[in-house]
Write an enzyme that holds these catalytic residues in place. Structure first.
Site, PDB file in Angstrom:
ATOM      1  N   LYS A   1       0.863  -1.191   0.000  1.00 35.32           N
ATOM      2  CA  LYS A   1       0.000   0.000   0.000  1.00 35.32           C
ATOM      3  C   LYS A   1       0.890   1.228   0.000  1.00 35.32           C
ATOM      4  CE  LYS A   1      -4.381   1.230   0.247  1.00 35.32           C
ATOM      5  NZ  LYS A   1      -5.592   0.580  -0.290  1.00 35.32           N
TER       6      LYS A   1
ATOM      7  N   ASP B   1      -7.010   4.597  -4.416  1.00 33.88           N
ATOM      8  CA  ASP B   1      -7.658   4.469  -3.105  1.00 33.88           C
ATOM      9  C   ASP B   1      -8.231   5.857  -2.838  1.00 33.88           C
ATOM     10  OD1 ASP B   1      -7.800   2.525  -0.586  1.00 33.88           O
ATOM     11  OD2 ASP B   1      -7.321   4.484   0.239  1.00 33.88           O
TER      12      ASP B   1
HETATM   13  P1  NDP Z   1     -12.763   8.150  -2.570  1.00 33.62           P
HETATM   14  O1  NDP Z   1     -11.703   9.154  -2.330  1.00 33.62           O
HETATM   15  O2  NDP Z   1     -13.275   7.960  -3.942  1.00 33.62           O
HETATM   16  O3  NDP Z   1     -14.013   8.435  -1.634  1.00 33.62           O
HETATM   17  C1  NDP Z   1     -13.899   8.500  -0.248  1.00 33.62           C
HETATM   18  C2  NDP Z   1     -15.227   8.938   0.322  1.00 33.62           C
HETATM   19  O4  NDP Z   1     -15.166   8.817   1.730  1.00 33.62           O
HETATM   20  C3  NDP Z   1     -15.558  10.377   0.009  1.00 33.62           C
HETATM   21  O5  NDP Z   1     -16.958  10.529  -0.062  1.00 33.62           O
HETATM   22  C4  NDP Z   1     -14.986  11.106   1.223  1.00 33.62           C
HETATM   23  O6  NDP Z   1     -15.585  12.363   1.502  1.00 33.62           O
HETATM   24  C5  NDP Z   1     -15.336  10.119   2.318  1.00 33.62           C
HETATM   25  N1  NDP Z   1     -14.397  10.279   3.435  1.00 33.62           N
HETATM   26  C6  NDP Z   1     -13.048  10.139   3.418  1.00 33.62           C
HETATM   27  N2  NDP Z   1     -12.523  10.403   4.617  1.00 33.62           N
HETATM   28  C7  NDP Z   1     -13.563  10.723   5.397  1.00 33.62           C
HETATM   29  C8  NDP Z   1     -13.680  11.079   6.751  1.00 33.62           C
HETATM   30  N3  NDP Z   1     -12.588  11.175   7.539  1.00 33.62           N
HETATM   31  N4  NDP Z   1     -14.929  11.310   7.230  1.00 33.62           N
HETATM   32  C9  NDP Z   1     -16.028  11.201   6.426  1.00 33.62           C
HETATM   33  N5  NDP Z   1     -15.961  10.860   5.132  1.00 33.62           N
HETATM   34  C10 NDP Z   1     -14.765  10.626   4.633  1.00 33.62           C
HETATM   35  O7  NDP Z   1     -12.183   6.769  -1.972  1.00 33.62           O
HETATM   36  P2  NDP Z   1     -12.666   5.284  -2.267  1.00 33.62           P
HETATM   37  O8  NDP Z   1     -14.126   5.258  -2.478  1.00 33.62           O
HETATM   38  O9  NDP Z   1     -11.762   4.725  -3.271  1.00 33.62           O
HETATM   39  O10 NDP Z   1     -12.299   4.577  -0.876  1.00 33.62           O
HETATM   40  C11 NDP Z   1     -13.211   4.494   0.212  1.00 33.62           C
HETATM   41  C12 NDP Z   1     -12.786   3.380   1.151  1.00 33.62           C
HETATM   42  O11 NDP Z   1     -12.775   2.131   0.439  1.00 33.62           O
HETATM   43  C13 NDP Z   1     -11.389   3.521   1.751  1.00 33.62           C
HETATM   44  O12 NDP Z   1     -11.396   2.948   3.038  1.00 33.62           O
HETATM   45  C14 NDP Z   1     -10.537   2.652   0.825  1.00 33.62           C
HETATM   46  O13 NDP Z   1      -9.355   2.206   1.455  1.00 33.62           O
HETATM   47  C15 NDP Z   1     -11.507   1.515   0.570  1.00 33.62           C
HETATM   48  N6  NDP Z   1     -11.235   0.714  -0.608  1.00 33.62           N
HETATM   49  C16 NDP Z   1     -11.179   1.293  -1.849  1.00 33.62           C
HETATM   50  C17 NDP Z   1     -10.974   0.504  -2.960  1.00 33.62           C
HETATM   51  C18 NDP Z   1     -11.026   1.059  -4.337  1.00 33.62           C
HETATM   52  O14 NDP Z   1     -11.024   0.265  -5.298  1.00 33.62           O
HETATM   53  N7  NDP Z   1     -11.129   2.362  -4.537  1.00 33.62           N
HETATM   54  C19 NDP Z   1     -10.688  -0.931  -2.840  1.00 33.62           C
HETATM   55  C20 NDP Z   1     -10.873  -1.447  -1.503  1.00 33.62           C
HETATM   56  C21 NDP Z   1     -11.103  -0.639  -0.442  1.00 33.62           C
HETATM   57  P3  NDP Z   1     -14.766  13.704   1.134  1.00 33.62           P
HETATM   58  O15 NDP Z   1     -14.769  13.753  -0.365  1.00 33.62           O
HETATM   59  O16 NDP Z   1     -15.571  14.774   1.772  1.00 33.62           O
HETATM   60  O17 NDP Z   1     -13.402  13.544   1.735  1.00 33.62           O
END
Ligand code: NDP
Length: 448
Positions: free
Chosen positions: A129, A169
């Site tokens: 990662k 991510d």
């Molecule tokens: P994105 O950046 O596309 O989206 C993240 C989302 O979560 C946004 O809506 C963001 O809001 C919100 N968010 C992030 N931090 C916070 C916080 N501290 N409090 C509230 N909301 C928050 O990321 P992903 O969708 O890619 O990833 C989301 C999760 O899924 C992570 O845990 C990641 O590790 C996991 N994951 C992702 C994969 C992938 O293929 N993308 C694969 C497997 C797991 P804002 O825009 O306001 O920050």
């Protein structure tokens, strides 16, 4: 206390001392080691040759300076990370996260989880990662590009098709992967498609990669519900977040007949009692890169809230898809009180240990992230296969492979839990199934 429990506790106490100030890493290791107590009492040879200590120590950790220039001419210095945790099963594989909260402990927790997740997919990929504490929010396209180029200028030395293959991510989507791939190509004079996944469709990307984690999480949820005589048709579902994972979890859940009653971002949450207009959500978040309150201005019957919690909504299913530790013990209790019976983690480690305890005590069916969100990395591995064979598969075929993989991951987790006498404990099942494959490979490959 059994000998196995004592042994594992000793490892854990040493790990706490050697990795001080990394609470997320401690939390991720504690959960896996807890499951390993059950394995070691049945198969004590897994403690031989320092296996557990080696598993908890990354093979390599790279920390580097990432200088970049903002539009106003100021110089900024961010910190870059790549933790290459375990390559016993294949090249390191795992995403890059750009978020101001990123530090070594967070990257280590994510890399550690990735080892078992990748093993569970049944595909030949190790765990790693990376990321940076760079905050992309509010930055112009030019600033994002210059940052990505500077980040790749160092990272390119450490990655490669057979060495380490990063993906996206939090904060890293198709745009950022594009900028990084461009810089990699420029630095190496090499169109090595297999070096990054999540690429654009015309230059080596795979159909379904964008949708894969969200769709996969819903496929896993559907399998878990089927196991207990339920399905998503007519179910009310809460999805936290509104990024890559959340948007496609919303889309697939609604396609399977559920109503998604809420989603969120870090500015607040939206109540959608009549379901989510996915096209509008995609337009707001993916194209306009706006806040969730913008969705409410244009959607019928939706309300925005910046107080209270999305976890206060009534629902049957909760899919946390935002970030780590977003469900506290109190949130979990509220979910139970409000009728939630199924939780599947689209995000990595979104449930605190207290929340998991509440779910366990109340018989909630719980799919841990390393199983429920493995669809993203599984489809990345399919992208690598297409790159290696210079092939490109249809959406339908790739989606079928994803669906099949998620069913297998559920089955492996369920059957392994049952084999160890813990029927229905998918955390234990996923941890043990993921662990055994990596551990067998490590034992076969000697003390390295
Ligand atoms: P994105 O950046 O596309 O989206 C993240 C989302 O979560 C946004 O809506 C963001 O809001 C919100 N968010 C992030 N931090 C916070 C916080 N501290 N409090 C509230 N909301 C928050 O990321 P992903 O969708 O890619 O990833 C989301 C999760 O899924 C992570 O845990 C990641 O590790 C996991 N994951 C992702 C994969 C992938 O293929 N993308 C694969 C497997 C797991 P804002 O825009 O306001 O920050």
């Amino acid at each position: 206390m059994s000998a196995a429990e004592q042994q594992v506790n000793e490892y854990y106490n040493k790990l706490l001392k050697r990795n001080a100030g990394e609470p997320e890493f401690h939390q991720a290791v504690a959960e896996v080691l807890d499951s390993l107590k059950v394995v070691l009492s049945k198969d004590p040879h897994y403690a031989d040759y320092g296996l557990i200590q080696r598993l908890c120590e990354p093979e390599r950790q790279v920390i580097f300076r990432v200088p970049w220039i903002s539009d106003n001419g100021n110089v900024h210095v961010a910190r870059g990370f790549r933790v290459q945790f375990n390559s016993a099963l294949g090249p390191y594989k795992g995403g890059l996260r750009f978020h101001p909260s990123v530090n070594l402990g967070i990257i280590k927790f994510l890399g550690f989880e990735q080892i078992f997740k990748n093993s569970l997919t049944g595909l030949p990929i190790g765990g790693g990662k990376g990321g940076s504490d760079f905050d992309p929010k509010g930055r112009s396209e030019g600033e994002i590009m210059r940052f990505c180029q500077s980040f790749m200028t160092e990272l390119h030395r450490h990655i490669g098709e057979y060495r380490d293959v990063p993906a996206g991510d939090i904060g890293v989507g198709g745009r950022e992967i594009g900028f990084m791939f461009g810089q990699y190509r420029r630095l190496t004079n090499n169109h090595e498609s297999g070096v990054l996944t999540g690429k654009g469709l015309t230059w080596g990307g795979s159909l379904v990669r964008t949708e894969a984690t969200g769709y996969g999480c819903v496929y896993f949820t559907a399998e878990m519900m089927k196991e207990h005589g339920d399905d998503l048709s007519g179910a009310k579902v809460i999805v936290s977040g509104s990024g890559n994972v959340a948007i496609y979890a919303v889309e697939k859940a609604q396609e399977l007949g559920a109503t998604v009653v809420g989603f969120s971002d870090s500015s607040g949450w939206v109540h959608t009692p009549n379901g989510v207009d996915v096209e509008l959500l995609r337009d707001v978040k993916e194209k306009r890169r706006a806040r969730v309150s913008t969705y409410v201005e244009e959607a019928q019957g939706a309300t925005f809230h910046d107080t209270g919690s999305i976890w206060d909504l009534e629902a049957d299913v909760a899919l946390p898809c935002a970030t780590q530790n977003e469900i506290s013990g109190d949130n979990a209790q509220k979910l139970v009180d409000n009728g939630v019976r199924y939780v599947a983690e689209g995000a990595n480690m979104p449930s605190t240990p207290e929340a998991i305890e509440v779910f366990r005590e109340n018989g909630i069916h719980f799919g841990p992230g390393k199983a429920a969100n493995a669809g993203g990395v599984a489809t990345s591995a399919l992208e690598m296969q297409q790159n290696a064979s210079r092939d490109s598969w249809s959406f339908e075929y790739t989606d079928q492979r994803l669906h099949h993989t998620m069913k297998q991951i559920f089955r492996r987790s369920a059957d392994t839990a049952a084999e160890y006498g813990h029927d229905g404990d998918y955390i234990l099942g996923a941890n043990i199934a993921g662990f055994r494959k990596v551990a067998d490979a490590m034992l076969a490959q000697g003390i390295i």
